[in-house]
Design a protein around this motif. Sequence first.
Motif, PDB file in Angstrom:
ATOM      1  N   LEU A   5       0.815  -1.215   0.000  1.00 28.27           N
ATOM      2  CA  LEU A   5       0.000   0.000   0.000  1.00 28.27           C
ATOM      3  C   LEU A   5       0.851   1.269   0.000  1.00 28.27           C
ATOM      4  N   SER A   6       2.151   1.126  -0.204  1.00 18.12           N
ATOM      5  CA  SER A   6       3.052   2.277  -0.103  1.00 18.12           C
ATOM      6  C   SER A   6       2.756   3.364  -1.131  1.00 18.12           C
ATOM      7  N   ASN A   7       2.240   3.010  -2.297  1.00 16.79           N
ATOM      8  CA  ASN A   7       1.921   4.008  -3.326  1.00 16.79           C
ATOM      9  C   ASN A   7       0.424   4.221  -3.476  1.00 16.79           C
ATOM     10  N   GLN A   8      -0.357   3.782  -2.488  1.00 10.46           N
ATOM     11  CA  GLN A   8      -1.809   3.907  -2.547  1.00 10.46           C
ATOM     12  C   GLN A   8      -2.305   4.917  -1.517  1.00 10.46           C
ATOM     13  N   ARG A   9      -3.335   5.637  -1.893  1.00 15.59           N
ATOM     14  CA  ARG A   9      -3.995   6.533  -0.947  1.00 15.59           C
ATOM     15  C   ARG A   9      -5.220   5.819  -0.396  1.00 15.59           C
ATOM     16  N   PRO A  10      -5.562   6.058   0.860  1.00 17.89           N
ATOM     17  CA  PRO A  10      -6.756   5.427   1.413  1.00 17.89           C
ATOM     18  C   PRO A  10      -8.015   5.967   0.724  1.00 17.89           C
ATOM     19  N   HIS A  11      -9.020   5.108   0.603  1.00 15.78           N
ATOM     20  CA  HIS A  11     -10.304   5.537   0.035  1.00 15.78           C
ATOM     21  C   HIS A  11     -11.116   6.293   1.067  1.00 15.78           C
ATOM     22  N   ILE A  12     -10.950   5.914   2.329  1.00 16.42           N
ATOM     23  CA  ILE A  12     -11.679   6.560   3.423  1.00 16.42           C
ATOM     24  C   ILE A  12     -10.732   6.696   4.609  1.00 16.42           C
ATOM     25  N   THR A  13     -10.786   7.834   5.258  1.00 17.86           N
ATOM     26  CA  THR A  13     -10.065   8.037   6.513  1.00 17.86           C
ATOM     27  C   THR A  13     -11.079   8.473   7.561  1.00 17.86           C
ATOM     28  N   ILE A  14     -11.090   7.775   8.686  1.00 18.96           N
ATOM     29  CA  ILE A  14     -11.987   8.113   9.780  1.00 18.96           C
ATOM     30  C   ILE A  14     -11.122   8.647  10.923  1.00 18.96           C
ATOM     31  N   ASN A  15     -11.390   9.875  11.307  1.00 18.45           N
ATOM     32  CA  ASN A  15     -10.657  10.507  12.407  1.00 18.45           C
ATOM     33  C   ASN A  15     -11.413  10.312  13.712  1.00 18.45           C
ATOM     34  N   PHE A  16     -10.671  10.120  14.779  1.00 19.14           N
ATOM     35  CA  PHE A  16     -11.256  10.043  16.107  1.00 19.14           C
ATOM     36  C   PHE A  16     -10.316  10.734  17.073  1.00 19.14           C
ATOM     37  N   GLU A  17     -10.704  10.831  18.315  1.00 19.29           N
ATOM     38  CA  GLU A  17      -9.991  11.659  19.289  1.00 19.29           C
ATOM     39  C   GLU A  17      -8.493  11.374  19.365  1.00 19.29           C
ATOM     40  N   ASN A  18      -8.092  10.127  19.359  1.00 17.06           N
ATOM     41  CA  ASN A  18      -6.680   9.784  19.556  1.00 17.06           C
ATOM     42  C   ASN A  18      -5.983   9.292  18.294  1.00 17.06           C
ATOM     43  N   GLY A  19      -6.541   9.588  17.123  1.00 14.52           N
ATOM     44  CA  GLY A  19      -5.881   9.132  15.908  1.00 14.52           C
ATOM     45  C   GLY A  19      -6.825   9.031  14.736  1.00 14.52           C
ATOM     46  N   PHE A  20      -6.557   8.067  13.868  1.00 12.15           N
ATOM     47  CA  PHE A  20      -7.383   7.878  12.678  1.00 12.15           C
ATOM     48  C   PHE A  20      -7.236   6.450  12.171  1.00 12.15           C
ATOM     49  N   ASP A  21      -8.195   6.019  11.365  1.00 14.73           N
ATOM     50  CA  ASP A  21      -8.135   4.732  10.676  1.00 14.73           C
ATOM     51  C   ASP A  21      -8.246   5.001   9.187  1.00 14.73           C
ATOM     52  N   ASP A  22      -7.362   4.410   8.402  1.00 12.16           N
ATOM     53  CA  ASP A  22      -7.420   4.496   6.950  1.00 12.16           C
ATOM     54  C   ASP A  22      -8.007   3.196   6.418  1.00 12.16           C
ATOM     55  N   PHE A  23      -8.881   3.316   5.407  1.00  8.56           N
ATOM     56  CA  PHE A  23      -9.492   2.154   4.775  1.00  8.56           C
ATOM     57  C   PHE A  23      -9.140   2.168   3.293  1.00  8.56           C
ATOM     58  N   PHE A  24      -8.701   1.024   2.800  1.00  7.35           N
ATOM     59  CA  PHE A  24      -8.308   0.872   1.408  1.00  7.35           C
ATOM     60  C   PHE A  24      -9.248  -0.116   0.730  1.00  7.35           C
ATOM     61  N   ILE A  25      -9.576   0.140  -0.510  1.00  5.83           N
ATOM     62  CA  ILE A  25     -10.332  -0.814  -1.316  1.00  5.83           C
ATOM     63  C   ILE A  25      -9.341  -1.416  -2.306  1.00  5.83           C
ATOM     64  N   ILE A  26      -9.222  -2.744  -2.266  1.00  7.10           N
ATOM     65  CA  ILE A  26      -8.224  -3.431  -3.088  1.00  7.10           C
ATOM     66  C   ILE A  26      -8.935  -4.455  -3.966  1.00  7.10           C
ATOM     67  N   HIS A  27      -8.636  -4.426  -5.227  1.00  8.06           N
ATOM     68  CA  HIS A  27      -9.160  -5.414  -6.170  1.00  8.06           C
ATOM     69  C   HIS A  27      -8.006  -6.346  -6.525  1.00  8.06           C
ATOM     70  N   LYS A  28      -8.155  -7.622  -6.189  1.00  9.12           N
ATOM     71  CA  LYS A  28      -7.070  -8.574  -6.424  1.00  9.12           C
ATOM     72  C   LYS A  28      -7.653  -9.978  -6.587  1.00  9.12           C
ATOM     73  N   GLU A  29      -7.167 -10.698  -7.564  1.00 12.51           N
ATOM     74  CA  GLU A  29      -7.570 -12.091  -7.738  1.00 12.51           C
ATOM     75  C   GLU A  29      -6.925 -12.914  -6.616  1.00 12.51           C
ATOM     76  N   VAL A  30      -7.744 -13.704  -5.935  1.00 20.48           N
ATOM     77  CA  VAL A  30      -7.248 -14.503  -4.817  1.00 20.48           C
ATOM     78  C   VAL A  30      -7.795 -15.915  -4.933  1.00 20.48           C
ATOM     79  N   ASP A  31      -6.918 -16.887  -4.740  1.00 21.52           N
ATOM     80  CA  ASP A  31      -7.341 -18.286  -4.691  1.00 21.52           C
ATOM     81  C   ASP A  31      -7.910 -18.543  -3.294  1.00 21.52           C
ATOM     82  N   ILE A  32      -9.216 -18.663  -3.198  1.00 22.85           N
ATOM     83  CA  ILE A  32      -9.874 -18.815  -1.902  1.00 22.85           C
ATOM     84  C   ILE A  32      -9.347 -20.027  -1.141  1.00 22.85           C
TER      85      ILE A  32
END
Length: 78
Positions: A5-32
């Motif tokens: 994720l080093s060259n990716q920007r988060p799709h959503i960032t949620i801020n809260f009192e002591n920090g934040f959470d970044d959320f990424f949407i990733i499209h990738k083929e995966v063998d379940i």
Amino acid sequence: MEIDLSNQRPHITINFENGFDDFFIIHKEVDIESLKFTREEVEEVGETQKHIVKINDLLKNIDDEQVLECEIKFQFCI
């Protein structure tokens, strides 16, 4: 599974009192079949599913106007 994720920007960032959470949407083929889960992860999914079933049962018993209001509030909290 490795994800760079080093060259990716988060799709959503949620801020809260002591920090934040970044959320990424990733499209990738995966063998379940190659995925491995811990017991805790499987238990968490089971608990979440129980809550979803309870919420759906409650929503069936509410008239349409109240259901819409409840769904909007619930989606916002997620």
